[in-house]
Design an enzyme around this catalytic site. Sequence first.
Site, PDB file in Angstrom:
ATOM      1  N   GLY A  11       0.812  -1.215   0.000  1.00  0.00           N
ATOM      2  CA  GLY A  11       0.000   0.000   0.000  1.00  0.00           C
ATOM      3  C   GLY A  11       0.843   1.263   0.000  1.00  0.00           C
ATOM      4  O   GLY A  11       0.496   2.250   0.660  1.00  0.00           O
ATOM      5  N   ARG A  13       1.295   3.577  -2.047  1.00  0.00           N
ATOM      6  CA  ARG A  13       0.852   4.790  -2.754  1.00  0.00           C
ATOM      7  C   ARG A  13      -0.162   5.597  -1.952  1.00  0.00           C
ATOM      8  O   ARG A  13      -0.500   6.715  -2.331  1.00  0.00           O
ATOM      9  CB  ARG A  13       0.233   4.404  -4.086  1.00  0.00           C
ATOM     10  N   LEU A  15      -1.963   7.511   1.528  1.00  0.00           N
ATOM     11  CA  LEU A  15      -1.529   8.534   2.486  1.00  0.00           C
ATOM     12  C   LEU A  15      -0.555   7.926   3.494  1.00  0.00           C
ATOM     13  O   LEU A  15       0.532   8.454   3.738  1.00  0.00           O
ATOM     14  CB  LEU A  15      -2.767   9.108   3.193  1.00  0.00           C
ATOM     15  N   SER A 109      -8.441   3.963  14.383  1.00  0.00           N
ATOM     16  CA  SER A 109      -9.189   4.249  15.618  1.00  0.00           C
ATOM     17  C   SER A 109     -10.691   4.067  15.428  1.00  0.00           C
ATOM     18  O   SER A 109     -11.415   3.862  16.399  1.00  0.00           O
ATOM     19  CB  SER A 109      -8.884   5.664  16.105  1.00  0.00           C
ATOM     20  N   CYS A 110     -11.183   4.124  14.176  1.00  0.00           N
ATOM     21  CA  CYS A 110     -12.629   4.027  13.949  1.00  0.00           C
ATOM     22  C   CYS A 110     -13.161   2.611  14.123  1.00  0.00           C
ATOM     23  O   CYS A 110     -14.360   2.387  14.009  1.00  0.00           O
ATOM     24  CB  CYS A 110     -12.998   4.588  12.577  1.00  0.00           C
ATOM     25  N   TYR A 137     -15.762  -2.518   7.315  1.00  0.00           N
ATOM     26  CA  TYR A 137     -14.335  -2.186   7.384  1.00  0.00           C
ATOM     27  C   TYR A 137     -13.766  -2.625   8.739  1.00  0.00           C
ATOM     28  O   TYR A 137     -12.703  -3.250   8.825  1.00  0.00           O
ATOM     29  CB  TYR A 137     -14.175  -0.671   7.194  1.00  0.00           C
ATOM     30  N   LEU A 167      -5.849  10.745  10.712  1.00  0.00           N
ATOM     31  CA  LEU A 167      -4.633  11.222  10.056  1.00  0.00           C
ATOM     32  C   LEU A 167      -4.935  12.363   9.102  1.00  0.00           C
ATOM     33  O   LEU A 167      -6.043  12.479   8.584  1.00  0.00           O
ATOM     34  CB  LEU A 167      -4.025  10.082   9.249  1.00  0.00           C
ATOM     35  N   HIS A 180     -12.460  13.939   4.800  1.00  0.00           N
ATOM     36  CA  HIS A 180     -12.574  14.195   6.235  1.00  0.00           C
ATOM     37  C   HIS A 180     -12.458  15.690   6.487  1.00  0.00           C
ATOM     38  O   HIS A 180     -12.209  16.472   5.575  1.00  0.00           O
ATOM     39  CB  HIS A 180     -11.506  13.410   6.993  1.00  0.00           C
ATOM     40  N   ARG A 188     -12.441  24.193   1.255  1.00  0.00           N
ATOM     41  CA  ARG A 188     -13.480  25.233   1.269  1.00  0.00           C
ATOM     42  C   ARG A 188     -12.917  26.608   1.641  1.00  0.00           C
ATOM     43  O   ARG A 188     -13.312  27.623   1.084  1.00  0.00           O
ATOM     44  CB  ARG A 188     -14.633  24.821   2.166  1.00  0.00           C
ATOM     45  N   TRP A 203     -19.479  22.665   8.915  1.00  0.00           N
ATOM     46  CA  TRP A 203     -20.565  21.734   9.276  1.00  0.00           C
ATOM     47  C   TRP A 203     -20.675  21.557  10.787  1.00  0.00           C
ATOM     48  O   TRP A 203     -19.673  21.466  11.481  1.00  0.00           O
ATOM     49  CB  TRP A 203     -20.326  20.346   8.679  1.00  0.00           C
ATOM     50  N   ASP A 270     -22.951  16.499  13.659  1.00  0.00           N
ATOM     51  CA  ASP A 270     -21.706  16.646  14.426  1.00  0.00           C
ATOM     52  C   ASP A 270     -20.929  15.335  14.476  1.00  0.00           C
ATOM     53  O   ASP A 270     -19.721  15.332  14.706  1.00  0.00           O
ATOM     54  CB  ASP A 270     -22.036  17.034  15.870  1.00  0.00           C
TER      55      ASP A 270
HETATM   56  P1  GDP Z   1     -15.476  11.912  12.097  1.00  0.00           P
HETATM   57  O1  GDP Z   1     -14.294  12.252  12.942  1.00  0.00           O
HETATM   58  O2  GDP Z   1     -15.636  10.443  11.863  1.00  0.00           O
HETATM   59  O3  GDP Z   1     -16.739  12.550  12.631  1.00  0.00           O
HETATM   60  O4  GDP Z   1     -15.184  12.483  10.630  1.00  0.00           O
HETATM   61  P2  GDP Z   1     -15.052  13.881   9.902  1.00  0.00           P
HETATM   62  O5  GDP Z   1     -13.611  14.235   9.794  1.00  0.00           O
HETATM   63  O6  GDP Z   1     -15.794  13.744   8.611  1.00  0.00           O
HETATM   64  O7  GDP Z   1     -15.809  15.000  10.773  1.00  0.00           O
HETATM   65  C1  GDP Z   1     -15.318  15.542  11.982  1.00  0.00           C
HETATM   66  C2  GDP Z   1     -16.188  16.713  12.454  1.00  0.00           C
HETATM   67  O8  GDP Z   1     -15.950  17.849  11.628  1.00  0.00           O
HETATM   68  C3  GDP Z   1     -17.692  16.469  12.411  1.00  0.00           C
HETATM   69  O9  GDP Z   1     -18.250  17.051  13.584  1.00  0.00           O
HETATM   70  C4  GDP Z   1     -18.128  17.277  11.172  1.00  0.00           C
HETATM   71  O10 GDP Z   1     -19.469  17.715  11.253  1.00  0.00           O
HETATM   72  C5  GDP Z   1     -17.171  18.463  11.237  1.00  0.00           C
HETATM   73  N1  GDP Z   1     -16.984  19.181   9.970  1.00  0.00           N
HETATM   74  C6  GDP Z   1     -17.049  20.525   9.809  1.00  0.00           C
HETATM   75  N2  GDP Z   1     -16.852  20.877   8.537  1.00  0.00           N
HETATM   76  C7  GDP Z   1     -16.601  19.741   7.856  1.00  0.00           C
HETATM   77  C8  GDP Z   1     -16.286  19.471   6.483  1.00  0.00           C
HETATM   78  O11 GDP Z   1     -16.198  20.332   5.629  1.00  0.00           O
HETATM   79  N3  GDP Z   1     -16.076  18.165   6.153  1.00  0.00           N
HETATM   80  C9  GDP Z   1     -16.160  17.158   7.076  1.00  0.00           C
HETATM   81  N4  GDP Z   1     -15.925  15.898   6.699  1.00  0.00           N
HETATM   82  N5  GDP Z   1     -16.475  17.393   8.371  1.00  0.00           N
HETATM   83  C10 GDP Z   1     -16.684  18.650   8.749  1.00  0.00           C
END
Ligand code: GDP
Length: 311
Positions: A11, A13, A15, A109-110, A137, A167, A180, A188, A203, A270
Site C-alpha cells: 500500500g 501509494r 496517504l 481508531s474508527c 471495514y 490522520l 474528512h 473550502r 458543518w 456533528d
Molecule cells: P469523524 O471524525 O468520523 O466525525 O469524521 P469527519 O472528519 O468527517 O468529521 C469531523 C467533524 O468535523 C464532524 O463534527 C463534522 O461535522 C465536522 N466538519 C465541519 N466541517 C466539515 C467538512 O467540511 N467536512 C467534514 N468531513 N467534516 C466537517
Amino acid sequence: MNLTSKIYIAGHRGLVGSGIVRALREAGYQNLVMRTHQELDLTRQSEVEEFFENERPAGVIVAAAKVGGILANQSFPSEFLYENLMIASNVIHTAAKQKVEKLLFLGSSCIYPKFAPQPIQEKSLLTGPLEKTNEAYAISKIAGLKLTEYYNTQYGLKFISAMPSNLYGPGDNFHPDHSHVIPGLIRRFHEAKMNHSPVIKVWGTGKPLREFLYVDDLAAAVCFLFQNYEAPELINIGTGDEVTIAELALLIKQTVGYEGKIEFDEGFPDGTPRKVMDCTRIRGLGWGPRVDLHAGLKSTYEWVLRTGALK
Ligand code: GDP
C-alpha cells in the site's frame, strides 16, 4: 532487522504507505520493495504467494486497504469486508508461512466500539457494538489485528499491530464532499479566499472534539515500533491532544489566509461528540509526536498549493 534488510511496504501509494516509505528512507533503509495494485493484486492468494516466494522480504508493513468515507463505506459494505479480509489474510498468512522476521499491521481508531470510554484505551477493542456505517471495514480490520496477534502468541512470530488516530497531511483525499474534516475545510477555505466569499460554512456546531495526527508522525511511530516493539498487544498511535472543530476551523482559516467570517451550519451532523485515543503506552515506550497541528496544517496547505491537489 537492519538497514539493508528487505522490507515490503504493502500500500505504498496511499496517504499512510507513502509516509512510511519516506520515513523508512530517512531512517536509512535501503532495500524497500513495493508493488502497485496493477502489479500485485493482494486479494489473490496465489499472486501474493508468488510475490513472497520471489522477493523473500525480511520485514513487512501492511498499509494496504480499501478505504473510503462514510458514504463509500455505507454503499459498498460487501466489497469493504471482502477485499480487506482477503488483503489481511493473504499478506499476514503468507508472511507467517515464510517466517518473515517482523510484520506490522495497521488498524484504525474508527474500529473501536462506538461507545468506548474516552480517551480510548487499547483494551477497549471488542468490548461493544461497532459504528454501523463502517462495520464492514471494522470487522475486516479486527480480523487482521487478531490474526497478527495469534501468529505472535501461537508461533512466537514478531507480528505486531498499531492503531493510528485521525490522520491528515500531504497525499490526503481532498474530495469536495467525501473527505474528512481537515482536507474538506482546507478546500473550502481556499476556494472561499479565491472567490472573495465573505462567509464560510463549517458543518455542525463546532463543538465536537477530535484528535489529529500528522502523517509523518504516524510514519515515524511505525518505524519506531517496527524497531522497538514485539508484543502481541496492539498499540495506539496518536497525539492524545484534542481540539474542537471550531478551534480547528480557526487554525485552518489562519493557515489559508482567509479573511471572511466563519458560520456553523447545524443542518450538518456533528458525529460523535468526542474521539481521542489514550496514547500512554506508546509514550511510555519513548515515542511522541513532533508536528503540532499548526505546523502540520501549514505544510499540508503548502503541499496542496505546490501540487494543485484541489483541481
Ligand atoms: P469523524 O471524525 O468520523 O466525525 O469524521 P469527519 O472528519 O468527517 O468529521 C469531523 C467533524 O468535523 C464532524 O463534527 C463534522 O461535522 C465536522 N466538519 C465541519 N466541517 C466539515 C467538512 O467540511 N467536512 C467534514 N468531513 N467534516 C466537517
